[in-house]
Motif scaffolding. Structure first.
Motif, short mmCIF file in Angstrom:
data_model
loop_
_atom_site.label_atom_id
_atom_site.label_comp_id
_atom_site.label_asym_id
_atom_site.label_seq_id
_atom_site.Cartn_x
_atom_site.Cartn_y
_atom_site.Cartn_z
N ASN A 6 0.71 -1.00 -0.10
CA ASN A 6 -0.03 0.12 0.11
C ASN A 6 0.98 1.06 0.07
OD1 ASN A 6 -2.34 -1.49 0.03
ND2 ASN A 6 -2.18 -1.55 2.29
N ILE A 7 0.57 2.25 -0.87
CA ILE A 7 1.39 3.46 -0.91
C ILE A 7 0.58 4.46 -0.10
CG2 ILE A 7 2.19 5.03 -2.49
CD1 ILE A 7 3.42 2.51 -3.02
N PRO A 8 1.40 5.13 0.72
CA PRO A 8 0.71 6.06 1.59
C PRO A 8 0.09 7.29 0.77
CG PRO A 8 2.72 5.44 2.87
CD PRO A 8 2.67 4.80 1.24
N HIS A 9 -0.65 8.40 1.45
CA HIS A 9 -1.20 9.56 0.74
C HIS A 9 -0.13 10.43 0.57
CE1 HIS A 9 -4.19 12.60 -0.25
NE2 HIS A 9 -3.53 13.36 0.64
N CYS A 10 0.77 10.32 1.78
CA CYS A 10 1.95 11.54 1.98
C CYS A 10 2.95 10.89 2.76
CB CYS A 10 1.29 12.75 2.47
SG CYS A 10 2.74 13.85 2.72
N CYS A 11 4.27 10.90 2.23
CA CYS A 11 5.35 10.62 2.85
C CYS A 11 6.47 11.72 3.25
CB CYS A 11 5.89 9.43 1.98
SG CYS A 11 4.99 7.98 1.74
N LYS A 12 5.74 12.95 3.13
CA LYS A 12 6.70 14.04 3.47
C LYS A 12 7.11 14.12 4.89
CE LYS A 12 6.70 17.77 1.02
NZ LYS A 12 8.04 17.84 0.34
N LYS A 13 7.93 14.69 5.15
CA LYS A 13 8.46 15.16 6.76
C LYS A 13 7.85 16.22 6.91
CE LYS A 13 11.37 14.85 10.31
NZ LYS A 13 11.41 13.38 11.13
N LYS A 14 7.55 17.41 6.15
CA LYS A 14 6.59 18.59 6.36
C LYS A 14 5.45 18.72 5.58
CE LYS A 14 10.96 21.12 7.58
NZ LYS A 14 11.71 22.37 7.56
#
Length: 398
Positions: free
Chosen positions: A60-68
Motif C-alpha cells: 500500500n502506498i501512503p497518501h503522503c510521505c513528506k517530513k513536512k
C-alpha cells in the motif's frame, strides 16, 4: 480518536475565533513537521499538497510521505465518501461574528509509523497556517484534556484518546508591508470631499511598495479571465479597497449616513467581506439598509463598534474593479441630544476595518467642517470695552 496497527486515526479541526477576520478563497493551508518517521496513510475531508517520496513502500502506498506535509481543504461537491463534518468548503472560514456555524473546518487523518500509545506518540512541531497568505504565527502543540463527544440521543458521552491544541495568532504587519484599504469622507453641509490620503497603500512611482498599476478601466485579461498582476487600478492612494463615509441627511430626531465600499482590484473578488466601524452613536442605530449588522461591544457596556457584511446572494460578494465593483448601504441613527453634533468631525467614524485590516483614515484637520466654522468671528471682552471707551471719548470731544 482510535489506534491503528502502526499509529492512530485523528480528527483535526480549525476554529476561527476572530470576530471580524475571515479566511477567504483560495482558503487555508495547514502544515507541520513530524517528529519521527510518520506517514499519512489516508486523508478524508482534505488532502496534502504533495505526496513526497514513498518509494520504500512495496504494498500500500501512503497518501503522503513528506517530513513536512501541508493539508488543504477539499472543494464543494466532493463525493460523500471523501467528506467529514465541516469539510469541503474550499478552505473558506467565516469570521466568528458573521456565522459561527461556518467558522470551523475539519479533516480526518490516518497516521502510520507513529506509535500506538499516549506515551509513544510524539506531537508534531513547527505548525504553519497560510490563510491564504502569510500573517499567522503558530505556537507549539500542547496536550490538553481529551475532547468529549455526545451521542445523537444525548444519553452517552465518549471521549478522544488524546487531544492537543495549537494556537495561531494574526499580525497585519506580517501579512503585508503596506495597508490594504483607506477611508474617504464627505457630508451634505460641506462641498469638500476628503479623499483617501495620498500613497495610503503605496505610491505609483515607488516600485518597492506597489509596483506598476492598471491605468485602463478594463485591463487586458490574463489566464482564467483575470487581469495580469499587478492588477490594482491606478489611484492617488493605490489601495485595493476604499471605504467612503457620507453624512447624507439631517432630520429633527434622526441623521443618516451612506457607506460605499469600492474595489479597485481587477484580480480579486472579496467573498464574505465584512466592515467594522467605530462611532459613539452606534448605540442609537435605528436601521441599516441592505447590509447585515451586529454589535461587537468590545468594551462591555460601551456600544461603539459595529460589524457589517453583505446579504447572502445579494451583495455578500464584492466584485472586481469596474462598474459593479462596489457595494453600498445607508444607516439611520437616532440623535442623542447630550452628545450629537456636526461640529469637529463628530459625525465621522473613529476607525474603519475591512476584512479585519486597519484602514488608513484622513487626518482629523482635513474633515469637512460646518460652513460657519472658519468664518465665525469671536469678539473678546477687552476689545468690546476698548470700543465702548473710544466711542465715549469721541462723543465727548464733539
Amino acid at each position: 480518536m482510535s489506534w491503528t496497527p502502526d499509529g492512530y486515526m485523528a480528527i483535526v479541526t480549525l476554529y476561527n475565533f476572530q470576530q471580524y477576520r475571515h479566511i477567504q478563497a483560495p482558503g487555508w493551508s495547514l502544515g507541520w513537521t513530524w517528529r519521527k518517521r510518520e506517514v499519512i496513510w489516508d486523508v478524508v475531508g482534505g488532502q496534502t499538497t504533495e505526496q513526497g517520496d514513498c518509494s520504500k513502500f512495496k504494498g500500500n502506498i501512503p497518501h503522503c510521505c513528506k517530513k513536512k506535509p501541508t493539508v488543504v481543504d477539499l472543494l464543494p461537491g466532493t463525493p460523500y465518501n471523501k467528506q467529514v463534518a465541516n469539510c469541503c468548503k474550499g478552505g473558506v472560514l467565516s469570521s466568528w461574528a458573521q456565522d459561527p456555524s461556518a467558522a470551523a473546518a475539519s479533516f480526518q487523518l490516518s497516521v502510520g509509523q507513529a506509535g500506538t500509545t499516549n506515551k509513544t506518540v510524539r506531537l508534531p512541531v513547527n505548525f504553519t497556517l497560510q490563510a491564504p497568505g502569510p500573517g499567522y504565527t503558530c505556537g507549539p502543540a500542547k496536550v490538553v484534556k481529551p475532547s468529549r463527544f455526545t451521542t445523537a440521543d444525548k444519553r452517552r458521552v465518549t471521549q478522544a484518546l488524546m487531544t492537543w491544541n495549537v494556537t495561531c495568532t494574526y499580525s497585519q504587519f506580517l501579512a503585508q508591508k503596506t495597508p490594504t484599504c483607506c477611508v474617504s469622507l464627505s457630508s451634505f453641509y460641506n462641498n469638500t470631499i476628503v479623499p483617501c490620503p495620498t500613497c495610503s497603500c503605496g505610491c505609483k512611482s515607488n516600485n518597492t511598495l506597489s509596483g506598476s498599476c492598471v491605468d485602463s478601466v478594463v485591463p487586458n485579461p490574463g489566464k482564467n479571465g483575470l487581469a495580469v498582476p499587478p492588477a490594482v487600478q491606478c489611484t492617488h492612494h493605490m489601495c485595493p479597497i476604499r471605504v467612503h463615509w457620507h453624512v447624507k441627511l439631517n432630520y429633527k430626531q434622526y441623521w443618516r449616513v451612506k457607506i460605499t465600499i469600492t474595489n479597485f482590484n481587477y484580480a480579486m473578488n472579496y467573498s464574505q467581506w465584512n466592515l467594522v466601524a467605530q462611532h459613539p452613536n452606534f448605540d442609537n442605530l435605528t436601521q441599516i439598509f441592505s447590509f447585515n449588522a451586529k454589535s461587537l461591544n468590545p468594551y462591555a457596556s460601551i456600544n461603539d463598534t459595529m460589524i457589517m457584511w453583505g446579504v447572502k446572494f445579494y451583495n455578500d460578494l464584492l466584485m472586481q474593479a469596474g462598474p459593479t465593483g462596489n457595494v453600498q448601504s445607508e444607516l439611520l441613527f437616532q440623535k442623542e441630544t447630550e452628545s450629537f453634533t456636526f461640529e469637529k468631525g463628530w459625525a465621522f467614524p473613529r476607525r474603519i476595518y475591512f476584512n479585519g485590516d486597519n484602514c488608513v483614515m484622513p487626518p482629523p484637520d482635513a474633515y469637512p467642517w460646518l460652513p460657519n466654522a472658519s468664518s465665525r468671528h469671536i469678539m473678546s471682552p477687552l476689545l468690546l470695552v476698548t470700543t465702548v471707551v473710544l466711542s465715549a471719548l469721541a462723543f465727548l470731544l464733539q
